[in-house]
Design a protein around this motif. Sequence first.
Motif, PDB file in Angstrom:
ATOM      1  N   ALA A   1       3.544 -77.060   1.079  1.00  0.00           N
ATOM      2  CA  ALA A   1       4.572 -78.050   1.389  1.00  0.00           C
ATOM      3  C   ALA A   1       4.010 -79.449   1.225  1.00  0.00           C
ATOM      4  O   ALA A   1       4.669 -80.339   0.656  1.00  0.00           O
ATOM      5  CB  ALA A   1       5.071 -77.844   2.816  1.00  0.00           C
ATOM      6  N   ALA A   2       2.763 -79.645   1.683  1.00  0.00           N
ATOM      7  CA  ALA A   2       2.145 -80.972   1.549  1.00  0.00           C
ATOM      8  C   ALA A   2       2.022 -81.347   0.081  1.00  0.00           C
ATOM      9  O   ALA A   2       2.279 -82.486  -0.305  1.00  0.00           O
ATOM     10  CB  ALA A   2       0.766 -80.963   2.213  1.00  0.00           C
ATOM     11  N   ALA A   3       1.642 -80.354  -0.756  1.00  0.00           N
ATOM     12  CA  ALA A   3       1.472 -80.636  -2.182  1.00  0.00           C
ATOM     13  C   ALA A   3       2.763 -81.110  -2.811  1.00  0.00           C
ATOM     14  O   ALA A   3       2.758 -81.936  -3.724  1.00  0.00           O
ATOM     15  CB  ALA A   3       0.969 -79.385  -2.906  1.00  0.00           C
ATOM     16  N   GLN A  35      -0.468 -89.942   1.379  1.00  0.00           N
ATOM     17  CA  GLN A  35      -1.154 -88.778   0.812  1.00  0.00           C
ATOM     18  C   GLN A  35      -2.409 -88.411   1.601  1.00  0.00           C
ATOM     19  O   GLN A  35      -2.623 -87.244   1.927  1.00  0.00           O
ATOM     20  CB  GLN A  35      -1.422 -88.983  -0.685  1.00  0.00           C
ATOM     21  N   MET A  36      -3.223 -89.445   1.949  1.00  0.00           N
ATOM     22  CA  MET A  36      -4.473 -89.166   2.658  1.00  0.00           C
ATOM     23  C   MET A  36      -4.195 -88.649   4.057  1.00  0.00           C
ATOM     24  O   MET A  36      -4.771 -87.652   4.496  1.00  0.00           O
ATOM     25  CB  MET A  36      -5.298 -90.442   2.771  1.00  0.00           C
ATOM     26  N   THR A  37      -3.273 -89.325   4.766  1.00  0.00           N
ATOM     27  CA  THR A  37      -2.982 -88.931   6.140  1.00  0.00           C
ATOM     28  C   THR A  37      -2.481 -87.496   6.178  1.00  0.00           C
ATOM     29  O   THR A  37      -3.027 -86.661   6.910  1.00  0.00           O
ATOM     30  CB  THR A  37      -1.897 -89.858   6.727  1.00  0.00           C
ATOM     31  N   LEU A  38      -1.450 -87.209   5.390  1.00  0.00           N
ATOM     32  CA  LEU A  38      -0.814 -85.895   5.486  1.00  0.00           C
ATOM     33  C   LEU A  38      -1.800 -84.789   5.098  1.00  0.00           C
ATOM     34  O   LEU A  38      -1.986 -83.824   5.846  1.00  0.00           O
ATOM     35  CB  LEU A  38       0.419 -85.839   4.584  1.00  0.00           C
ATOM     36  N   LEU A  87     -13.371 -81.666   4.906  1.00  0.00           N
ATOM     37  CA  LEU A  87     -14.485 -82.599   4.733  1.00  0.00           C
ATOM     38  C   LEU A  87     -14.421 -83.267   3.357  1.00  0.00           C
ATOM     39  O   LEU A  87     -14.666 -84.477   3.230  1.00  0.00           O
ATOM     40  CB  LEU A  87     -15.817 -81.873   4.930  1.00  0.00           C
ATOM     41  N   SER A  88     -14.056 -82.503   2.312  1.00  0.00           N
ATOM     42  CA  SER A  88     -13.943 -83.110   0.984  1.00  0.00           C
ATOM     43  C   SER A  88     -12.805 -84.113   0.941  1.00  0.00           C
ATOM     44  O   SER A  88     -12.928 -85.189   0.347  1.00  0.00           O
ATOM     45  CB  SER A  88     -13.701 -82.047  -0.082  1.00  0.00           C
ATOM     46  N   GLY A  89     -11.680 -83.750   1.573  1.00  0.00           N
ATOM     47  CA  GLY A  89     -10.533 -84.650   1.572  1.00  0.00           C
ATOM     48  C   GLY A  89     -10.845 -85.936   2.313  1.00  0.00           C
ATOM     49  O   GLY A  89     -10.466 -87.025   1.881  1.00  0.00           O
ATOM     50  N   TYR A 141      -4.571 -85.820  -4.226  1.00  0.00           N
ATOM     51  CA  TYR A 141      -4.367 -85.060  -2.989  1.00  0.00           C
ATOM     52  C   TYR A 141      -3.347 -83.942  -3.176  1.00  0.00           C
ATOM     53  O   TYR A 141      -3.486 -82.873  -2.592  1.00  0.00           O
ATOM     54  CB  TYR A 141      -3.976 -85.997  -1.846  1.00  0.00           C
ATOM     55  N   ALA A 142      -2.336 -84.184  -3.998  1.00  0.00           N
ATOM     56  CA  ALA A 142      -1.354 -83.114  -4.225  1.00  0.00           C
ATOM     57  C   ALA A 142      -2.030 -81.914  -4.872  1.00  0.00           C
ATOM     58  O   ALA A 142      -1.830 -80.763  -4.459  1.00  0.00           O
ATOM     59  CB  ALA A 142      -0.221 -83.628  -5.111  1.00  0.00           C
ATOM     60  N   LEU A 143      -2.889 -82.176  -5.877  1.00  0.00           N
ATOM     61  CA  LEU A 143      -3.564 -81.069  -6.546  1.00  0.00           C
ATOM     62  C   LEU A 143      -4.547 -80.382  -5.615  1.00  0.00           C
ATOM     63  O   LEU A 143      -4.686 -79.150  -5.635  1.00  0.00           O
ATOM     64  CB  LEU A 143      -4.294 -81.577  -7.793  1.00  0.00           C
TER      65      LEU A 143
END
Lengths: 512, 112
Positions: free
Chosen positions: A14-16, A30-33, A95-97, A114-116
Amino acid sequence: MESFIPLFVILPLAAAFLIPIVGKFVSGFQMTLSNLVFLFLAAAGVWFLFDSNTEAVSYTVGGWEPVNGIPIAIYLVADGLSLIMLAIINTMAFLSGFYAISYLKQYTAPDNFYALLCLMVAGMNGVVLTGDLFNLYVFLEIAVIASYALVAFGTGKEELEASFKYQVLGGIASLLILFGVAMVYWKTRTLNIADAATLLKHSHDRTFHLFVQLLFITGFGLKGALIPFHAWLPDAHSSAPSPISAMLSGVLIKAIGIYCMIRIFFNMFILTEEFAVILTTLGALSMVLGALIAMVQNDMKRMFAYSSISQVGYIITGIGMGMIILARKGDQGIAALAIGGGLFHMINHAVFKGLLFLNAGAVEYENRTRNLDELGDLSTVMPVTYGTSLTASLSVSGIPPFNGFFSKLIIIIAAIQGHFYLLAALAVVVSIITLGYFLKFQKQAFFNVSRFFNKLKIKEVPFTMCFSMIVLAILCLVLSLLVFPGPRDLILTPAVEAVMNVKEYSTIITGI
Amino acid sequence: MTLYLLCFLLFLVGLYGVLTRRNLIKIVIGLSFMEFSIFLLLVLIGYVKGGEAPILQPGMPATGFVDPLPQAMVLTAIVIGLATNAMLLAIAIRLYKKYGTFDIRKINQLKG
């Protein structure tokens, strides 16, 4: 917990889809979600792992009950092995995000990134949860298509070339896997792994078994980069943005390569000795050749990528030895030790190899180069990167008290107890070679004074990058605790039992 | 049996194309060959001689139908194949813009 399982797939998916739509209007969305989703899933994954009351459970998609004892729905199964994988995937994703928040300043289009990343995590979570062969293929494709795009994210000459190579080899691998799935369906008329296992037990068509097993080992071997199938890995893993390299090397090759191999060969096929020998040989080859090629690399990330091949070799060797012992009907205890060692090394490798790629990213972020000959004397200006990379280097080369030492030790002990003396000797020698090239990396990146070097401009990387690296470095130490009986029984033993006890896996699904 | 062997032959033709062609687009075409050979195999697996489309009406006996599951699988796999092909061709176009050629012998920045 049962109703919680599908959230591991639904939330990142869903986030993607939300990120490209809402991200256009809200800055920073994008970063927050995505980081909130990853944090939540990582916490949930770790909590399920430590909650000793958690038993292996399954979730029936759509609520279709079995008809006449034949399961017809798609099942999502969370047993010991899946829970370990879920915890690794989502922790590394978070951690990567989080690391990428600062790292992405050198790229445009953080929305797409972030979507990918969310899509890739959704795919991997699906792969480790599903109990259905075709569903496995679908989730696997979701994860790898997202990773193809992420490898090409920089859209430079090298990135595009690496991505194309990765896609062609990955495409062949996916098709071989689909071919294998079609053959299994032809023989058994079912796609459910547990159901297929019971049906395959009664078939004694050796040619069919060998053919399908070869299809699967080539397919998953290509995805997991065992040595004759490794050509894409050094290019793809070194060209991707560093947080993605950490995800690819630390998690993706395990979730869609090693995990699928374990699940399919232990829980679906009958173990045969010749096949277990093939797998162990591939593992030992990867272990030795990967380390030898890594020694001569001058590009940091290429060195780490070859090192990944070598460490994956350790994991496969451990699991393959367990397979040989089980196929020979040998001592169950030694088999459990070998498999446990392999799985332990899998957890550890995710942590220290992820950390090393993040370190490489931090060095590249400040110095704009990955070439070890052009770097030098960073130990004073980048203390956090230096300290964490030292931890990871010592851990990967097996120096106590870091986690890599204990998992390698367990694999070597199992090899000696199972009378695989050659493998034990190789594991020790490769460990020394590993120490050699990681010392070279430490010396050239952090101590050597280089003539290209301009010390004044370089400073420590921003907070979010430091945070991820420090957390992973602490994990390198903390995971050593898994060698002690208490934590081991809580985390590793259920996974080993899930692998070795085929009957239990089918009981969870069919309820018979 | 002949049909299954022809499917496998198509798979091998695709694999040969991927391994020997030097043009990016031809490699993509080779991959598509492999893809479609497997789709054909899946449909063949589900085929029952003289079978009809599996649309069950009330009061009808549930026999004489082809197996619907492989058809559903093929539909899903075609969609996935579309995504992989689109991705491959997109990267091929970007490569053409960077290098001005589709020849893989000239696209060799990386050592492999």
